[in-house]
Design an enzyme around this catalytic site. Structure first.
Site, PDB file in Angstrom:
ATOM      1  N   ARG A 140     -87.753  32.144 -86.192  1.00  0.00           N
ATOM      2  CA  ARG A 140     -86.891  31.915 -85.773  1.00  0.00           C
ATOM      3  C   ARG A 140     -85.923  31.419 -87.607  1.00  0.00           C
ATOM      4  O   ARG A 140     -85.150  31.780 -88.501  1.00  0.00           O
ATOM      5  CB  ARG A 140     -86.157  30.723 -85.464  1.00  0.00           C
ATOM      6  CG  ARG A 140     -84.801  30.560 -85.170  1.00  0.00           C
ATOM      7  CD  ARG A 140     -84.287  29.470 -84.198  1.00  0.00           C
ATOM      8  NE  ARG A 140     -84.653  27.917 -84.359  1.00  0.00           N
ATOM      9  CZ  ARG A 140     -84.891  27.084 -83.803  1.00  0.00           C
ATOM     10  NH1 ARG A 140     -83.806  27.049 -82.646  1.00  0.00           N
ATOM     11  NH2 ARG A 140     -84.940  25.717 -84.414  1.00  0.00           N
ATOM     12  N   ARG A 156     -91.293  19.188 -84.842  1.00  0.00           N
ATOM     13  CA  ARG A 156     -90.912  19.681 -83.619  1.00  0.00           C
ATOM     14  C   ARG A 156     -91.943  20.489 -82.778  1.00  0.00           C
ATOM     15  O   ARG A 156     -91.822  20.312 -80.962  1.00  0.00           O
ATOM     16  CB  ARG A 156     -89.876  20.631 -83.694  1.00  0.00           C
ATOM     17  CG  ARG A 156     -89.097  21.279 -83.929  1.00  0.00           C
ATOM     18  CD  ARG A 156     -87.733  22.080 -85.220  1.00  0.00           C
ATOM     19  NE  ARG A 156     -86.864  21.085 -85.235  1.00  0.00           N
ATOM     20  CZ  ARG A 156     -85.732  21.371 -85.119  1.00  0.00           C
ATOM     21  NH1 ARG A 156     -84.910  21.815 -84.250  1.00  0.00           N
ATOM     22  NH2 ARG A 156     -84.699  20.303 -85.923  1.00  0.00           N
ATOM     23  N   ARG A 187     -77.347  24.580 -90.239  1.00  0.00           N
ATOM     24  CA  ARG A 187     -78.395  25.271 -90.831  1.00  0.00           C
ATOM     25  C   ARG A 187     -77.553  26.063 -91.066  1.00  0.00           C
ATOM     26  O   ARG A 187     -75.610  26.588 -90.818  1.00  0.00           O
ATOM     27  CB  ARG A 187     -78.659  25.999 -89.552  1.00  0.00           C
ATOM     28  CG  ARG A 187     -80.005  24.973 -89.570  1.00  0.00           C
ATOM     29  CD  ARG A 187     -80.312  25.698 -87.749  1.00  0.00           C
ATOM     30  NE  ARG A 187     -81.902  24.774 -86.475  1.00  0.00           N
ATOM     31  CZ  ARG A 187     -82.069  24.555 -86.496  1.00  0.00           C
ATOM     32  NH1 ARG A 187     -81.330  25.604 -84.994  1.00  0.00           N
ATOM     33  NH2 ARG A 187     -82.558  24.060 -85.223  1.00  0.00           N
TER      34      ARG A 187
HETATM   35  N1  LIG Z   1     -79.860  13.724 -76.635  1.00  0.00           N
HETATM   36  C1  LIG Z   1     -79.504  14.489 -77.664  1.00  0.00           C
HETATM   37  N2  LIG Z   1     -80.178  15.487 -77.043  1.00  0.00           N
HETATM   38  C2  LIG Z   1     -79.351  17.072 -78.056  1.00  0.00           C
HETATM   39  C3  LIG Z   1     -77.527  16.642 -78.645  1.00  0.00           C
HETATM   40  N3  LIG Z   1     -77.558  17.987 -78.612  1.00  0.00           N
HETATM   41  C4  LIG Z   1     -78.674  18.507 -79.154  1.00  0.00           C
HETATM   42  N4  LIG Z   1     -79.847  18.013 -78.830  1.00  0.00           N
HETATM   43  C5  LIG Z   1     -81.019  18.611 -78.652  1.00  0.00           C
HETATM   44  O1  LIG Z   1     -81.771  18.062 -80.234  1.00  0.00           O
HETATM   45  C6  LIG Z   1     -82.664  19.087 -80.361  1.00  0.00           C
HETATM   46  C7  LIG Z   1     -82.884  20.035 -81.702  1.00  0.00           C
HETATM   47  O2  LIG Z   1     -81.434  20.442 -81.740  1.00  0.00           O
HETATM   48  P1  LIG Z   1     -81.474  21.712 -82.481  1.00  0.00           P
HETATM   49  O3  LIG Z   1     -81.115  20.072 -84.203  1.00  0.00           O
HETATM   50  O4  LIG Z   1     -80.251  21.733 -82.632  1.00  0.00           O
HETATM   51  O5  LIG Z   1     -82.962  22.282 -82.759  1.00  0.00           O
HETATM   52  P2  LIG Z   1     -83.219  23.193 -82.083  1.00  0.00           P
HETATM   53  O6  LIG Z   1     -83.609  22.117 -80.608  1.00  0.00           O
HETATM   54  O7  LIG Z   1     -84.194  24.049 -82.368  1.00  0.00           O
HETATM   55  O8  LIG Z   1     -82.274  24.285 -81.071  1.00  0.00           O
HETATM   56  C8  LIG Z   1     -82.904  20.359 -79.179  1.00  0.00           C
HETATM   57  O9  LIG Z   1     -83.924  19.815 -77.944  1.00  0.00           O
HETATM   58  C9  LIG Z   1     -81.573  20.018 -78.409  1.00  0.00           C
HETATM   59  O10 LIG Z   1     -81.347  19.817 -77.885  1.00  0.00           O
HETATM   60  C10 LIG Z   1     -77.101  16.004 -78.257  1.00  0.00           C
HETATM   61  O11 LIG Z   1     -76.153  15.321 -78.152  1.00  0.00           O
HETATM   62  N5  LIG Z   1     -78.013  14.591 -77.549  1.00  0.00           N
HETATM   63  N1  LIG Z   2     -87.173  35.590 -74.402  1.00  0.00           N
HETATM   64  C1  LIG Z   2     -87.861  35.137 -75.026  1.00  0.00           C
HETATM   65  N2  LIG Z   2     -88.659  35.915 -75.829  1.00  0.00           N
HETATM   66  C2  LIG Z   2     -88.715  36.053 -76.896  1.00  0.00           C
HETATM   67  N3  LIG Z   2     -87.898  35.223 -78.006  1.00  0.00           N
HETATM   68  C3  LIG Z   2     -87.086  34.481 -77.426  1.00  0.00           C
HETATM   69  C4  LIG Z   2     -86.574  34.569 -76.487  1.00  0.00           C
HETATM   70  N4  LIG Z   2     -85.317  33.767 -76.135  1.00  0.00           N
HETATM   71  C5  LIG Z   2     -84.981  33.088 -77.062  1.00  0.00           C
HETATM   72  N5  LIG Z   2     -85.988  34.055 -77.933  1.00  0.00           N
HETATM   73  C6  LIG Z   2     -85.492  33.931 -79.590  1.00  0.00           C
HETATM   74  O1  LIG Z   2     -86.761  32.414 -79.575  1.00  0.00           O
HETATM   75  C7  LIG Z   2     -85.835  31.530 -80.992  1.00  0.00           C
HETATM   76  C8  LIG Z   2     -85.822  30.344 -80.765  1.00  0.00           C
HETATM   77  O2  LIG Z   2     -84.296  30.393 -79.349  1.00  0.00           O
HETATM   78  P1  LIG Z   2     -83.138  29.621 -79.414  1.00  0.00           P
HETATM   79  O3  LIG Z   2     -82.605  29.938 -78.178  1.00  0.00           O
HETATM   80  O4  LIG Z   2     -82.657  29.043 -80.785  1.00  0.00           O
HETATM   81  O5  LIG Z   2     -84.005  28.521 -78.993  1.00  0.00           O
HETATM   82  P2  LIG Z   2     -83.638  26.019 -78.850  1.00  0.00           P
HETATM   83  O6  LIG Z   2     -82.070  26.525 -78.957  1.00  0.00           O
HETATM   84  O7  LIG Z   2     -84.274  26.169 -77.404  1.00  0.00           O
HETATM   85  O8  LIG Z   2     -84.562  25.826 -79.959  1.00  0.00           O
HETATM   86  C9  LIG Z   2     -84.738  33.444 -81.054  1.00  0.00           C
HETATM   87  O9  LIG Z   2     -84.642  32.838 -82.168  1.00  0.00           O
HETATM   88  C10 LIG Z   2     -84.308  33.818 -79.986  1.00  0.00           C
HETATM   89  O10 LIG Z   2     -84.368  34.825 -80.635  1.00  0.00           O
END
Ligand SMILES: Nc1nc2c(ncn2[C@@H]2O[C@H](COP(=O)(O)OP(=O)(O)O)[C@@H](O)[C@H]2O)c(=O)[nH]1
Ligand SMILES: Nc1ncnc2c1ncn2[C@@H]1O[C@H](COP(=O)(O)OP(=O)(O)O)[C@@H](O)[C@H]1O
Length: 406
Positions: A283, A294, A190
């Site tokens: 986000r 998702r 990203r």
């Molecule tokens: N099994 C597994 N899941 C992962 C790993 N790294 C990230 N993830 C998971 O993959 C999913 C997608 O991650 P990401 O593409 O960063 O998007 P996000 O969930 O929106 O933060 C999330 O549920 C992460 O916890 C990994 O090394 N192993």
């Molecule tokens: N408690 C909360 N209340 C409102 N917004 C939140 C909260 N926690 C996280 N966010 C927002 O929600 C979005 C997703 O959070 P993020 O940390 O990227 O989630 P994940 O890593 O689980 O995918 C981000 O824009 C973040 O700033």
């Protein structure tokens, strides 16, 4: 010579009598390969049930490498196992001692204590599982680490719930205490995501090969991309003395639960599905199609996350500050549960020459020289009674103390 060593391992001496008190397997008992007296190649043999595990070092042109082969005593044939985990390198000699938990202790000759202890797993739960998966004989290496280490933290939850936000806060407030396990992924970066910091962005073919080569603790296909935690990602953070945080999906959490990594498992829930959808859209990092995917996956993840036995703690991320405070409290109480043992570095500058098995899973290492290379007889009692972890990562929790002979 070979025969003598095997008898040692069985606790019987060459007169056919019970060996007294302990088993002795000397590093001087290396077995030159038969028929080649000039050879610098060595081997040791360890009998486990019907099999003899032969660990041999080969040297050529200054390079040395280690092989493991298995002799099946029933079929009288050699088996070449699949070898997993990080293996010892640059051996000048070694000694082996069978422990009672499917592990063979392998000590490198003439190395400092913090770099000489290795484990070859031949019948641990991890190895048994891998034998089933791979359909071959399997052995797995892991490096022994003296002292206990902080327990890694696995954080899971649906996309958009706030895992990354909570982890960032923790790392910012306690930079010397927590370290992030940088996963590998085949998804595109990203905007603002840095290679090697947020993820190791990897070609699918490369990642698949590394998975086949046993470099990953776990991996999963998530939202159409491959994600995985390499063994080194976790162990490097833990080796640096920090508590490792893994942000992985529920499938990954399940795999880590089944592995030898002793971690704490936390699931983050949204206050409602609508709120999750709102956060994900706000986000603004995914296309509409990706958001839909998702959200579909989130329903299954929320069900799985609440299923019994997988997660130790569930936190609802409603108000961010409240959730963060709860997370910190939870981690602090878990930290206090274990006392960390850190041996002094003074203990670790000796070079090992022999080992003997004593009672209570303790092994006496005879250490011939100190850190300056001066010959001084010294002894180190290695306590293997509280081992944690193991292949394919590190075997931690070794304790020990120097023994003074009066
Ligand atoms: N099994 C597994 N899941 C992962 C790993 N790294 C990230 N993830 C998971 O993959 C999913 C997608 O991650 P990401 O593409 O960063 O998007 P996000 O969930 O929106 O933060 C999330 O549920 C992460 O916890 C990994 O090394 N192993
Ligand atoms: N408690 C909360 N209340 C409102 N917004 C939140 C909260 N926690 C996280 N966010 C927002 O929600 C979005 C997703 O959070 P993020 O940390 O990227 O989630 P994940 O890593 O689980 O995918 C981000 O824009 C973040 O700033």
């Amino acid at each position: 010579m070979k025969c003598l060593l095997m008898l040692d391992l069985l606790g019987i001496d060459d007169q056919g009598e019970e060996a007294p008190e302990y088993l002795l397997n000397s590093l001087d008992g290396h077995l030159p390969i038969a028929g080649d007296s000039e050879s610098k190649d060595y081997q040791t043999s360890t009998i486990v049930d019907d099999k003899t595990y032969v660990v041999e070092i080969s040297e050529d042109g200054g390079e040395s490498w280690i092989n493991v082969k298995i002799f099946d005593n029933l079929t009288r044939s050699w088996l070449i196992p699949t070898v997993l985990g990080m293996k010892p390198v640059q051996l000048k000699g070694h000694s082996t001692l069978l422990l009672n938990n499917g592990r063979i202790l392998v000590v490198k000759k003439d190395y400092p204590l913090d770099d000489c202890i290795w484990f070859l797993e031949v019948d641990t739960p991890f190895v048994k599982e891998q034998k089933k998966i791979l359909g071959t004989e399997v052995v797995a290496w892991s490096k022994g680490v003296i002292g206990s280490s902080p327990k890694p933290i696995v954080i899971s939850g649906p996309s958009g719930v706030g895992k990354g936000t909570l982890i960032n806060k923790l790392m910012k407030e306690f930079p010397s205490k927590y370290g992030f396990s940088v996963s590998h992924t085949t998804r595109a970066p990203r905007e603002k995501e840095l290679n090697g910091v947020h993820y190791h962005f990897t070609e699918r073919s490369v990642m698949e090969k590394d998975i086949r080569d046993g470099k990953f603790l776990e991996f999963a296909s998530v939202h159409g991309n491959l994600y995985g935690t390499s063994i080194e990602a976790v162990e490097a953070v833990t080796d640096s003395g920090k508590r490792c945080i893994l942000d992985i999906d529920v499938q990954g959490a399940r795999s880590v639960r089944a592995s030898s990594l002793d971690a704490i498992f936390i699931f983050i829930c949204p206050p409602s599905f609508e709120e999750l959808e709102e956060r994900l859209r706000a986000r603004g990092t995914e296309t509409e199609e990706q958001v839909q995917k998702r959200l579909r996956n989130a329903r299954a993840e929320l069900d799985e996350g609440r299923s019994p036995g997988l997660f130790d703690h569930i936190l609802v991320n409603d108000d961010l500050e409240t959730c963060y405070e709860n997370l910190k409290k939870l981690l602090a109480s878990d930290e206090n549960a274990g006392t960390l043992y850190q041996p002094t570095t003074e203990n670790m500058k000796v070079h090992v020459s022999h080992m003997e098995y004593r009672a209570d899973e303790k092994i006496l290492l005879h250490c011939g020289t100190n850190g300056t290379g001066v010959k001084v007889p010294s002894f180190f009692m290695l306590d293997t009674s509280s081992l944690k972890g193991g292949a394919p990562g590190r075997t931690r929790g070794l304790n020990g103390y120097t023994v003074v002979i009066r």
